[in-house]
Design an enzyme around this catalytic site. Sequence first.
Site, PDB file in Angstrom:
ATOM      1  N   GLU A  97     -11.572   0.126  -2.991  1.00  0.00           N
ATOM      2  CA  GLU A  97     -10.690   0.689  -1.956  1.00  0.00           C
ATOM      3  C   GLU A  97      -9.511   1.373  -2.641  1.00  0.00           C
ATOM      4  OE1 GLU A  97      -9.419  -2.697   0.404  1.00  0.00           O
ATOM      5  OE2 GLU A  97      -8.235  -3.518  -1.228  1.00  0.00           O
ATOM      6  N   ASP A 106       0.822  -1.219   0.000  1.00  0.00           N
ATOM      7  CA  ASP A 106       0.000   0.000   0.000  1.00  0.00           C
ATOM      8  C   ASP A 106       0.859   1.274   0.000  1.00  0.00           C
ATOM      9  OD1 ASP A 106      -2.133  -1.828   0.444  1.00  0.00           O
ATOM     10  OD2 ASP A 106      -1.899  -1.626   2.621  1.00  0.00           O
TER      11      ASP A 106
HETATM   12  O1  FUB Z   1      -3.182  -3.489   3.597  1.00  0.00           O
HETATM   13  C1  FUB Z   1      -4.480  -3.727   4.083  1.00  0.00           C
HETATM   14  C2  FUB Z   1      -5.489  -3.401   3.054  1.00  0.00           C
HETATM   15  O2  FUB Z   1      -5.262  -4.186   1.895  1.00  0.00           O
HETATM   16  C3  FUB Z   1      -5.438  -1.984   2.532  1.00  0.00           C
HETATM   17  O3  FUB Z   1      -5.955  -1.040   3.411  1.00  0.00           O
HETATM   18  C4  FUB Z   1      -6.164  -2.166   1.264  1.00  0.00           C
HETATM   19  O4  FUB Z   1      -6.061  -1.101   0.380  1.00  0.00           O
HETATM   20  C5  FUB Z   1      -5.553  -3.434   0.738  1.00  0.00           C
HETATM   21  O5  FUB Z   1      -4.354  -3.196   0.058  1.00  0.00           O
END
Ligand code: FUB
Length: 338
Positions: free
Chosen positions: A239, A32
Amino acid sequence: TPPTNDSSQVKTSTADNKYVNQPLVTHIYTADPSAHVFNGRIYVYPSHDTATGTPENDNGDHFNMMDYHILSMDSVGGKVTDHGVALHIKDIPWAGRQLWAPDAAFANGTYYLYFPVKDKKDVFHIGVATSKTPEGPFKAEKEPIKGSYSIDPCVFKDDNGSYYMYFGGIWGGQLQRWNNNKYDSAAQLRKPAELAILPRVAKLSADMKSFAEPVKEIKIIDSTGKLYKEKDNDKRFFEASWMHKYNGKYYFSYSTGDTHNINYAIGDSPYGPFTYKGLLLAPVEGWTNHHSIIEKDGKWYLFYHDIQLSGKTHLRNVKVTELKYNADGSIQTVHSQK
Ligand code: FUB
């Protein structure tokens, strides 16, 4: 367990490499990546993946991260420094579990680290921590940002000096539980024929620790102006919001989650609407796909992750590659897997 070699050089790709680029660091797992240029240096604010043995499920409980390490480098291809623990979950008074994808910003002579974490009732909110240096250590505020919820903050500074936070994530990110900014623990995901859940934005106050306005939804529309439905899951928001500006236009990019794309959409205002333009980063190895985009010395770069080092979806490694635009402002799709 993480690999033990401590090579920290970016290796550039060659035509027959399996991967576009190599991991920025190999001594810890990182994911991320939110990259920024501060004082002429590239700082990357990633999640720090660890193998805690938490069983895997659709809510992402296996992404059970405890701290953040910040990485920096003079330039892409230069030596990468890991600055050590910048913030630990034990030092966040309101935190319960799962430190997910962070971002950072600079204002008021201060660096702000924004992070999603579940509170002690297992509800995600977004917190903020401050430091006088970009690499930390950061000191967390006692409470989450008032009115914040869900995950994956991206803080964008517009040319006029205003800052906006984009955020949200469905499934384990709990965005489906928030309607009209009110929490309903029983609220369900949308059905295939229903309109997809939308990402959120709020302008930040001058103190950078609060929202200056009620949280708003932002619209991602197709070329005819229509919103996507849940069944359009190769296009709808899941997301990993990121905002950048190119030639005066606002580029909102995001992950489609269960179809693993990073898509982008373009608008004329930080609030959108954003018209879908296409695939920015094709699915990487691993379930999640999460990125950031910066400009440095006249070139544009895409930071992203995959699971080259571990082969496990929750133990990821951050990479970087150049991002190229076409003359009409569209982005050339990056394919990290052959
Ligand atoms: O790293 C945890 C979660 O996985 C992140 O918040 C999302 O975007 C995904 O990459």
